[in-house]
Design an enzyme around this catalytic site. Sequence first.
Site, PDB file in Angstrom:
ATOM      1  CB  CYS A 338       9.362  -4.649   4.821  1.00 17.52           C
ATOM      2  SG  CYS A 338      10.125  -3.978   3.496  1.00 17.52           S
ATOM      3  NE  ARG A 367      14.863  -4.450  -4.123  1.00 18.70           N
ATOM      4  CZ  ARG A 367      14.698  -3.161  -3.271  1.00 18.70           C
ATOM      5  NH1 ARG A 367      14.807  -2.264  -3.986  1.00 18.70           N
ATOM      6  NH2 ARG A 367      14.484  -3.212  -2.231  1.00 18.70           N
ATOM      7  CD  GLN A 385      16.623  -2.437   0.775  1.00 19.75           C
ATOM      8  OE1 GLN A 385      16.179  -3.395   1.492  1.00 19.75           O
ATOM      9  NE2 GLN A 385      16.164  -1.400   0.349  1.00 19.75           N
ATOM     10  CG  ASP A 387      15.710  -2.215   5.215  1.00 18.53           C
ATOM     11  OD1 ASP A 387      15.175  -0.957   5.346  1.00 18.53           O
ATOM     12  OD2 ASP A 387      15.186  -3.136   4.813  1.00 18.53           O
ATOM     13  CG  HIS A 389      11.474  -1.995   8.540  1.00 17.10           C
ATOM     14  ND1 HIS A 389      12.310  -2.940   8.143  1.00 17.10           N
ATOM     15  CD2 HIS A 389      10.706  -1.726   7.364  1.00 17.10           C
ATOM     16  CE1 HIS A 389      12.257  -3.277   6.808  1.00 17.10           C
ATOM     17  NE2 HIS A 389      11.309  -2.468   6.268  1.00 17.10           N
ATOM     18  CE  LYS A 469       9.249   8.430  -2.877  1.00 10.00           C
ATOM     19  NZ  LYS A 469      10.008   7.662  -3.620  1.00 10.00           N
ATOM     20  CG  HIS A 515       9.189   0.609   5.143  1.00  8.37           C
ATOM     21  ND1 HIS A 515       9.455  -0.566   4.701  1.00  8.37           N
ATOM     22  CD2 HIS A 515       8.173   0.943   5.009  1.00  8.37           C
ATOM     23  CE1 HIS A 515       8.314  -1.163   4.745  1.00  8.37           C
ATOM     24  NE2 HIS A 515       7.320  -0.434   4.810  1.00  8.37           N
TER      25      HIS A 515
HETATM   26 ZN   LIG Z   1      10.854  -1.787   4.539  1.00  7.64          ZN
END
Ligand SMILES: [Zn+2]
Length: 645
Positions: A338, A367, A385, A387, A389, A469, A515
């Site tokens: 992010c 992680r 990910q 991912d 945004h 979410k 996200h």
């Molecule tokens: Zn994010």
Amino acid sequence: MAEITVKIAEGEELQVKAGLPLKEILAELLSNKQRKQVVGAHIGAETFDLTTPVSKDALITPITKDSKEGLEILRHSTAHIMAKAVRDLYGKNVKIAIGPSIENGFYYDFLRDDTFSTDDFEAIENRMTEIVKERHTFIRKELTFEEAKALFSEQDEIYKLELIDGLEGETITTYQLDDFIDLCRGPHLPDTSFVQAFKLLRVAGAYWRGDENNDVLQRIYGTAFYDKKALKKHLNALEEAKKRDHRRLGKELDLFTMQDQIGPGLILWQPKGAQLRRLIEDYWKDEHYKSGYELLYTPHIARQDLWKTSGHLDFYSENMYSSMDIDDVAYQLKPMNCPFHIGVYNSHKRSYREFPLRWAELGTVYRYERAGALHGLLRVRGFTQDDAHIFCRPDQLEEEIFNILSLNLHILKTFGFSEYDIYLSTKPEKYVGDDTNWEKATNALKQALEKRGLAYAIDPGEGVFYGPKIDIKIKDQLGRSWQCSTIQVDFNLPDRFELSYTGADNREHQPIMIHRALMGSLERFIGVLIEHYAGKFPLWFTPVQARILNITDDQVTYCEKVYHTIRAAGIRIEKDLRNEKLNYKIREAQVAKIPYMLIIGEKEKESGTVTVRQQDGKNLPPMAVAEFIDKVNEECRQAKDVQGK
Ligand SMILES: [Zn+2]
Ligand SMILES: [Zn+2]
């Protein structure tokens, strides 16, 4: 004798004597048939055994065998029976720890010098069957702290004593099964005769209270059902799951490997796995581009200060790896993408006219996961990910969520997942942002789900601290659920990074950030795909689509030519030109789960064709090489052309 009023929901009230056990009260309130299904009950928020005497007016909610709680009571009671059987067989040298019910079964932890093995299971199961037949009741008893201490000191049950220390001031209860007394809160079945179908499954090491500084105990896992048919069905499903285990298939199909020398939780993708992943990535990128996303690439590390601003250092540090010094400045590996996308946002002044900004990245993050929690591809320490945004104006939020859901379900469906459980998580106790924004965002999520005609459940208070979410769990071929997609609205990061855009009113405003990850991570998604398809992937993303098999050495040159032509056309092809019997080579190609075998003998060589053998063992009539290429391309095109967007 005092009387009390009892009733079950929607039932009639009844006056009964105070102090009667629940079981007898329910006998009055329910039909014989209904009563046989009941194994416990709720009164208010509390759960009780059927043997509990009721001395006050009560609204009773029976717990039935077919409910989740009904199964939990059975399984937990079976854990007690197992502990008694172990004690009966192996004596007081075995110390008992805890024995809860878990998803799909139960376990009990023991301390014992010798190790348990599956060879011991038969004896333990036989003893359990005897205990069941003896039809012992679970006798509940309330003890004072001192009484409990004295009882378990006398039995030298060190773990129970430790548990009791944490219960000072609370009601302490024990349950007695014949001569076996266990510290437990309950509830349990009325007696052991309810336990008609159980099986011990495996034994594993476990730390006392999950702490690696504590004793290593032996955990015996088992499962139980109310009838033998359900147990059998479950055991079959377990067998099937074992066959589909992605760790095993990953090795057999040469997809990925993990090695101590590299480090736990770090995946090496082998050529076939890398091909599979490349195909998924390409598809994912294409679909995102078509849906209005731009693609980003960002670094794997950033200055520690960035993670301070983002708040990760305060709220997420236990998942982050320690810092490294570069030119006397601290840097850290990224646990999330992010802040980098925010960096791209902040590289320009933004106007409302350019919104929405949709930026996607296959971003690799790192992680920390405890070594004990690592599991194949499903839980790793470095993963990518899928991912994205989205930065948008408040008035665009609902439409953006709708678009995300559409793309999400389209992609999942193309990969063969069309059953989902969808959850909408709302404002938790601790949160940032103002209430009006929360409400608007939650409503936008709801509206989008409803407009898309999707059924969902609300998870009250389970939102992230920065916004509500949507989570989507997919169901695989065995009916198992896998957490997969997540779509999160964020009020926090735009605030922390002081993001702004110039609105139509010429003033500065704060954008909303969304996200979202659709597959979750490539590692996890591929793990699920392997298990879903049992390694037999659809043609469009299987790493190898065809393998050439020659009949004799006379066709080697022709086979090489065919191989190069097909490979140059972008079809994923292999060749097996070893001097082995054809049947042997066919069998190997079957084990490797390759969709098409191209069998080439003299006839094919002469006519410039190939004979295509399908996975089901049927041969298609000989066809020209170009025809085969068209066939594969057309089948892949159709597979990706699923409805549902
Ligand atoms: Zn994010
Ligand atoms: Zn218990």
